[in-house]
Write a protein that holds these residues in place. Structure first.
Motif, short mmCIF file in Angstrom:
data_model
loop_
_atom_site.label_atom_id
_atom_site.label_comp_id
_atom_site.label_asym_id
_atom_site.label_seq_id
_atom_site.Cartn_x
_atom_site.Cartn_y
_atom_site.Cartn_z
N MET A 154 0.81 -1.29 -0.02
CA MET A 154 -0.17 -0.12 0.04
C MET A 154 0.95 1.31 0.23
SD MET A 154 -2.95 -1.01 2.94
CE MET A 154 -3.94 -2.21 2.86
N ASP A 155 0.57 2.22 -0.74
CA ASP A 155 1.20 3.35 -0.80
C ASP A 155 0.27 4.39 -0.33
OD1 ASP A 155 2.50 5.74 -3.84
OD2 ASP A 155 3.14 5.27 -1.63
N GLN A 156 0.85 5.03 0.71
CA GLN A 156 0.07 5.85 1.58
C GLN A 156 0.90 7.03 2.04
OE1 GLN A 156 -1.25 3.76 5.17
NE2 GLN A 156 0.22 4.75 6.26
N GLY A 157 0.03 8.14 2.53
CA GLY A 157 0.72 9.23 3.23
C GLY A 157 1.04 8.90 4.55
N ARG A 158 1.97 9.70 5.10
CA ARG A 158 2.31 9.61 6.56
C ARG A 158 2.47 11.16 7.04
NH1 ARG A 158 8.70 7.93 5.40
NH2 ARG A 158 7.63 6.40 3.93
N ALA A 159 2.21 11.22 8.40
CA ALA A 159 2.16 12.45 9.05
C ALA A 159 2.95 12.61 10.13
CB ALA A 159 0.73 13.00 9.27
N PRO A 160 3.57 13.80 10.46
CA PRO A 160 4.29 14.07 11.90
C PRO A 160 3.29 14.13 12.78
CG PRO A 160 4.25 16.05 10.51
CD PRO A 160 3.68 14.84 9.62
N VAL A 161 3.57 13.97 14.24
CA VAL A 161 2.51 14.35 15.37
C VAL A 161 3.21 15.14 16.34
CG1 VAL A 161 1.41 13.15 17.26
CG2 VAL A 161 1.36 12.15 15.00
N ARG A 162 2.69 16.21 16.81
CA ARG A 162 3.33 16.94 18.07
C ARG A 162 2.27 16.71 19.10
NH1 ARG A 162 3.91 20.57 14.10
NH2 ARG A 162 2.59 22.08 15.44
N PHE A 163 2.87 16.69 20.40
CA PHE A 163 2.30 17.01 21.60
C PHE A 163 2.80 18.21 22.13
CE2 PHE A 163 1.62 12.47 21.15
CZ PHE A 163 0.52 11.93 21.78
N GLU A 164 2.04 19.25 22.21
CA GLU A 164 2.49 20.69 22.44
C GLU A 164 2.00 21.15 24.13
OE1 GLU A 164 0.99 23.14 19.51
OE2 GLU A 164 2.58 22.46 18.20
N HIS A 165 2.93 20.89 25.02
CA HIS A 165 2.50 21.18 26.48
C HIS A 165 1.18 20.52 26.69
CE1 HIS A 165 6.05 23.74 26.46
NE2 HIS A 165 5.59 24.41 25.19
N VAL A 166 1.00 19.35 26.40
CA VAL A 166 -0.13 18.66 26.91
C VAL A 166 -0.30 18.01 28.37
CG1 VAL A 166 -1.64 16.53 26.60
CG2 VAL A 166 -0.50 17.89 24.47
N VAL A 167 -1.36 18.87 29.01
CA VAL A 167 -1.66 18.36 30.65
C VAL A 167 -2.85 17.76 30.53
CG1 VAL A 167 -1.81 19.65 32.89
CG2 VAL A 167 -0.18 20.66 31.48
N ARG A 168 -3.13 16.70 31.29
CA ARG A 168 -4.25 16.16 31.54
C ARG A 168 -4.44 15.96 33.22
NH1 ARG A 168 -8.95 15.22 32.30
NH2 ARG A 168 -10.11 13.63 31.34
N ARG A 169 -5.53 16.61 33.85
CA ARG A 169 -5.77 16.33 35.15
C ARG A 169 -6.91 15.53 35.38
NH1 ARG A 169 -4.11 21.81 35.22
NH2 ARG A 169 -1.91 21.94 35.99
N ALA A 196 -7.48 16.65 26.52
CA ALA A 196 -6.52 17.38 27.34
C ALA A 196 -6.87 18.48 28.02
CB ALA A 196 -5.17 17.80 26.54
N THR A 197 -6.40 18.74 29.23
CA THR A 197 -6.79 19.68 30.00
C THR A 197 -6.44 20.97 29.57
OG1 THR A 197 -6.75 18.30 32.02
CG2 THR A 197 -6.78 20.52 32.52
N SER A 198 -5.04 21.02 29.09
CA SER A 198 -4.54 22.11 28.26
C SER A 198 -3.49 21.59 27.45
CB SER A 198 -4.00 23.14 29.48
OG SER A 198 -2.95 22.44 30.28
N GLY A 199 -2.91 22.54 26.78
CA GLY A 199 -2.17 22.05 25.49
C GLY A 199 -2.87 21.51 23.94
N GLU A 200 -2.07 21.13 23.23
CA GLU A 200 -2.52 20.60 21.95
C GLU A 200 -1.86 19.43 21.36
OE1 GLU A 200 -5.17 20.25 19.81
OE2 GLU A 200 -5.56 22.39 19.81
N VAL A 201 -2.58 18.89 20.61
CA VAL A 201 -2.03 17.68 19.67
C VAL A 201 -2.26 18.10 18.20
CG1 VAL A 201 -2.43 15.47 19.29
CG2 VAL A 201 -2.44 15.99 21.43
N VAL A 202 -1.25 18.02 17.55
CA VAL A 202 -1.20 18.22 15.97
C VAL A 202 -0.74 17.25 15.43
CG1 VAL A 202 0.18 19.82 14.35
CG2 VAL A 202 -0.50 20.61 16.76
N ILE A 203 -1.66 16.90 14.16
CA ILE A 203 -1.26 15.66 13.30
C ILE A 203 -1.05 16.53 11.98
CG2 ILE A 203 -2.28 13.69 12.20
CD1 ILE A 203 -3.70 12.93 14.61
#
Length: 344
Positions: free
Chosen positions: A1-16, A59-66
């Protein structure tokens, strides 16, 4: 299968969760096509991080980026990620073919394309000809292969795997590890893998993020974590090691250590780095053999130094050396560069 790929970032993610901090300012960059493992004990935050990325938790705060898209506010079905669960999560009333086809049906893919992609996915996981069977007729390893095929059939740019092999016995886990490595090479998709099994993490990963109490203790290649642990927790968790305490000047008289590293509180020496056949420049000391265990390719020795320090040595069963006798005093050596200073 020929498919795309993506980077992932967790940016200051907090979970309380009320007073409990499950994730504490998690920052992590995963390159497109990289295989990253979140490793750690129960309660370290690794599954919480995966669930936030998948959209099963917020997340309580912060962001996830795909890719370039922030996904924190999106529901799971809008994130375009594949997921492989520990419990397989197959539909028992559906055939293998229909289980694998399910994500494509939800995306309204036309029937001829569904058929072609399902057959390709089953071929990739070595289940050609199993399409008409029900999950109950499959072994545990085969069911996990079906779950893998279902996760990759829609060609997601990111694949998430949550303790996916822990329900299998050792032989099946090792077989599936080889399968996952091959699939990653073939697909090139970005993989975030969660496990508490350090052997699994070292085998599969491009990099490992070792977590404890919601934070990453060390992030690096498997060999970096094993050979150069950042602290005592990493040294203890990754593989087996001997923790040798030293004083403020780096001394431990019972193993012949002089100054090794200023301000170190201990040294990590892997069992396989201790040896009876000594090399030039080795640090040497005497120890009494307290136990000898046969491990197939190796002998595992339990040793006691003159100060009472207990050490474990792993010796390959090559070179014609016989096992030492219990109570025997033997001369042990190790290279200075094989002792990793620990500062906390």
């Amino acid at each position: 299968m020929d498919q795309g790929r993506a980077p992932v970032r967790f940016e200051h993610v907090v979970r309380r969760f009320r007073s409990v901090v499950a994730l504490d300012d998690l920052c992590l960059d995963i390159a497109a096509g990289e295989f990253i493992t979140l490793l750690g004990p129960s309660g370290s935050g690794k599954t919480t991080a995966l669930n936030i990325l998948a959209g099963f938790d917020r997340a309580t705060s912060g962001e996830v980026v795909i890719g370039e898209r922030a996904v924190g506010a999106l529901p799971p079905e809008k994130r375009n990620v594949g997921m492989v669960f520990q419990s397989f999560a197959l539909f028992p009333h559906m055939s293998v073919f229909e289980n694998v086809a399910f994500p494509l049906r939800m995306r309204k893919v036309n029937s001829s394309e569904v058929k072609a992609r399902v057959f390709r996915a089953l071929e990739m996981v070595q289940l050609t000809g199993f399409g008409d069977r029900r999950p109950a007729a499959l072994s545990g390893g085969q069911r996990q292969r079906v779950a893998l095929a279902r996760a990759v059939v829609a060609e997601p740019p990111v694949l998430l795997m949550d303790e996916s092999l822990s329900a299998l016995d050792l032989k099946l886990r090792e077989e599936l590890q080889e399968e996952i490595r091959r699939l990653h090479r073939d697909l090139g998709t970005t993989v975030l893998f969660v496990t508490h099994d350090q052997g699994e993490a070292l085998t599969l990963s491009d990099r490992v993020a070792l977590m404890n109490r919601g934070r990453i203790c060390q992030l690096g290649t498997p060999d970096a974590l094993y050979d150069r642990p950042a602290n005592r927790f990493v040294a203890d968790f990754i593989g087996r090691t001997n923790i040798v305490p030293v004083d403020g000047d780096g001394h431990n008289a019972s193993v012949g250590l002089e100054t090794v590293a200023e301000h170190a509180v201990a040294l990590s020496i892997r069992p396989e780095k201790l040896r009876r056949v000594r090399g030039q420049g080795d640090i040497v000391f005497d120890a009494v053999v307290q136990d000898v265990a046969f491990k197939g390719a190796t002998m595992e020795l339990r040793l006691r130094t003159s100060s009472g320090l207990i050490l474990r040595m792993s010796e390959p069963r090559t070179g014609g050396q016989s096992a030492p006798a219990l109570g025997e005093t033997i001369r042990i050596g190790f290279a200075p560069h094989d002792a990793t200073p620990l500062y906390e």
